[in-house]
Design an enzyme around this catalytic site. Structure first.
Site, PDB file in Angstrom:
ATOM      1  N   ASP A   1      13.360  33.092  24.453  1.00  0.00           N
ATOM      2  CA  ASP A   1      12.913  31.648  24.357  1.00  0.00           C
ATOM      3  C   ASP A   1      14.675  31.090  23.878  1.00  0.00           C
ATOM      4  O   ASP A   1      15.278  31.032  24.699  1.00  0.00           O
ATOM      5  CB  ASP A   1      12.031  31.695  22.943  1.00  0.00           C
ATOM      6  CG  ASP A   1      12.071  30.062  22.140  1.00  0.00           C
ATOM      7  OD1 ASP A   1      12.577  29.476  21.670  1.00  0.00           O
ATOM      8  OD2 ASP A   1      10.367  29.680  22.485  1.00  0.00           O
TER       9      ASP A   1
ATOM     10  N   LYS B   1       4.837  35.908  18.085  1.00  0.00           N
ATOM     11  CA  LYS B   1       6.151  34.446  18.193  1.00  0.00           C
ATOM     12  C   LYS B   1       7.135  35.676  17.040  1.00  0.00           C
ATOM     13  O   LYS B   1       7.518  36.027  16.128  1.00  0.00           O
ATOM     14  CB  LYS B   1       6.784  33.127  17.445  1.00  0.00           C
ATOM     15  CG  LYS B   1       8.069  32.256  18.681  1.00  0.00           C
ATOM     16  CD  LYS B   1       7.423  32.180  19.693  1.00  0.00           C
ATOM     17  CE  LYS B   1       8.323  31.401  20.121  1.00  0.00           C
ATOM     18  NZ  LYS B   1       8.083  30.753  21.964  1.00  0.00           N
TER      19      LYS B   1
END
Length: 448
Positions: free
Chosen positions: A169, A129
């Site tokens: 995201d 991430k």
């Protein structure tokens, strides 16, 4: 949370000591470790090989400065992150989040969750991430472009279709991904379309990727209801958020006969007893990028509630699709009191530990995000597959692949929970199924 197995408690205590102040990461790790007691009892070789401590330590953490110039000619400085957590199953895979709240603990909790989520898809992708504390809200296209170009100027050296493949995201949509990919292509002089996912359809993107997380969430919930002889038709649903996940969850819910009565953003929530007007919501949030209050201005029968919680609204199904820790113990008690039957996470870790305990005690079926919202990354992996083969699939075929993956994840969660003596426990099923696949791959590869 139950008391951890002694060996797992030592691992958790060490994790907290080595990662001070990263509360979200501690929370995500504890939730997984809490499920693994039956696993280490049945398979002590995972403990002997120190699989769990290794899995809790990222393979690589990258932090870098992102300088850029705003429209006034003033230099701004942000911080960029990429945590490459686990490549046991494939290249690191996970989104980029641009939001002022982003710090290392945020990225690590998201990356840790991503390991197990990606494992559950059954596709060959590892977990990672990234993101930045940059806030794209209120910034011009030129400012967003200059930030993205500076961000990618450092990050590009760590990426590759066989190494690390980011996606979007919160705060990173089609605009941002376009700028990021353009800079990657410019620096490398290579058209590696598989290095980013969530791309535009004209330049290597996949059908259904925009809709995938929301659609996948609804497919999972539909399976939860079907497993108890129910269905979505005629149910009343409360949804939080108004980004892609929430909007396309609402779209699929309505297609399957549910009535969705709420959506929200940071300014409050909308209660629309006639059912959310999806076309208007898309216009307000996706086309105009306006606050949710604009929806109410054009929909007089709807109400804007600026204070209070969306979870106070009576519903059969609650889908938190906004951000982490948005649904607390008080909210969970309200849902239980109002007869809610199912809570499934569209966002990453939106329910606090107290909320999860309250839901369980109240008999509410609860699905964690690593299972319920895995449709987004699953479709990203399908995008990678298309890029690798220089192919492009149509919407119907890709949607069928997504639906099949989500229904298999549901089945896998229940079967694993049964195998380890936790029947009907989606948290245990998801955590154990995700863990054992990664752990077995790590054992096969040795101490690396």
């Amino acid at each position: 949370m139950a008391m951890l197995d002694e060996k797992l408690q030592d691992t958790y205590d060490d994790l907290v000591r080595r990662n001070p102040g990263e509360d979200e990461f501690h929370q995500a790790a504890l939730e997984v470790l809490d499920s693994l007691g039956p696993v280490v009892a049945k398979h002590p070789h995972y403990v002997d090989a120190a699989i769990i401590p290794r899995l809790c330590e990222p393979e690589r953490q990258i932090i870098f400065r992102v300088p850029w110039t705003d429209d006034r000619g003033e230099v701004q400085i942000n911080r960029g992150f990429r945590v490459e957590f686990s490549s046991a199953l494939g290249p690191y895979k996970g989104g980029l989040r641009f939001h002022p709240s982003v710090y290392l603990g945020t990225v690590k909790f998201l990356g840790f969750e991503q390991i197990f989520k990606n494992s559950l898809t059954g596709l060959p992708i590892g977990g990672g991430k990234g993101g930045s504390d940059f806030d794209p809200k209120g910034r011009s296209d030129g400012e967003v472009m200059r930030f993205c170009q500076s961000f990618m100027t450092e990050l590009y050296r760590h990426l590759g279709e066989h190494t690390d493949v980011p996606a979007g995201d919160i705060g990173v949509g089609g605009r941002e991904l376009g700028y990021l990919f353009g800079q990657y292509k410019r620096i490398t002089n290579r058209y590696e379309s598989g290095v980013l996912t969530g791309k535009g359809l004209a330049w290597g993107g996949s059908q259904v990727r925009t809709e995938a997380t929301g659609y996948g969430l609804v497919y999972f919930v539909d399976e939860m209801l079907r497993s108890t002889d129910g269905g979505l038709d005629g149910t009343r649903v409360a949804v939080s958020g108004s980004g892609n996940v929430a909007i396309f969850a609402i779209e699929k819910l309505q297609a399957l006969g549910a009535q969705v009565v709420t959506c929200s953003d940071s300014s409050g929530y909308v209660l629309d007893e006639d059912g959310i007007d999806l076309d208007l919501l898309k216009e307000v949030k996706l086309a105009r990028r306006q606050r949710i209050s604009a929806y109410v201005q054009e929909r007089p029968r709807a109400t804007l509630v600026e204070k209070g919680s969306v979870w106070e609204v009576p519903c059969d199904i609650a889908l938190p699709c906004a951000t982490q820790n948005e649904l607390n113990g008080h909210d969970a008690r309200a849902l239980v009191a109002n007869g809610c039957r199912v809570v499934a996470e569209g966002a990453n870790m939106p329910c606090t530990p107290e909320a999860i305990d309250v839901l369980g005690q109240g008999g509410v079926a609860y699905a964690p995000g690593k299972a319920a919202n895995a449709g987004g990354v699953a479709t990203s992996a399908l995008e990678m597959q298309q890029n690798a083969s220089r192919d492009s699939w149509d919407f119907a075929y890709t949607q069928d692949r997504l639906e099949g993956i989500m229904r298999r994840i549901h089945r896998r969660c229940l079967e694993t929970a049964d195998e380890y003596g936790q029947p009907g426990d989606y948290v245990a099923g998801a955590n154990i199924a995700g863990f054992t696949q990664v752990a077995d791959a790590m054992l096969a590869m040795g101490v690396v």
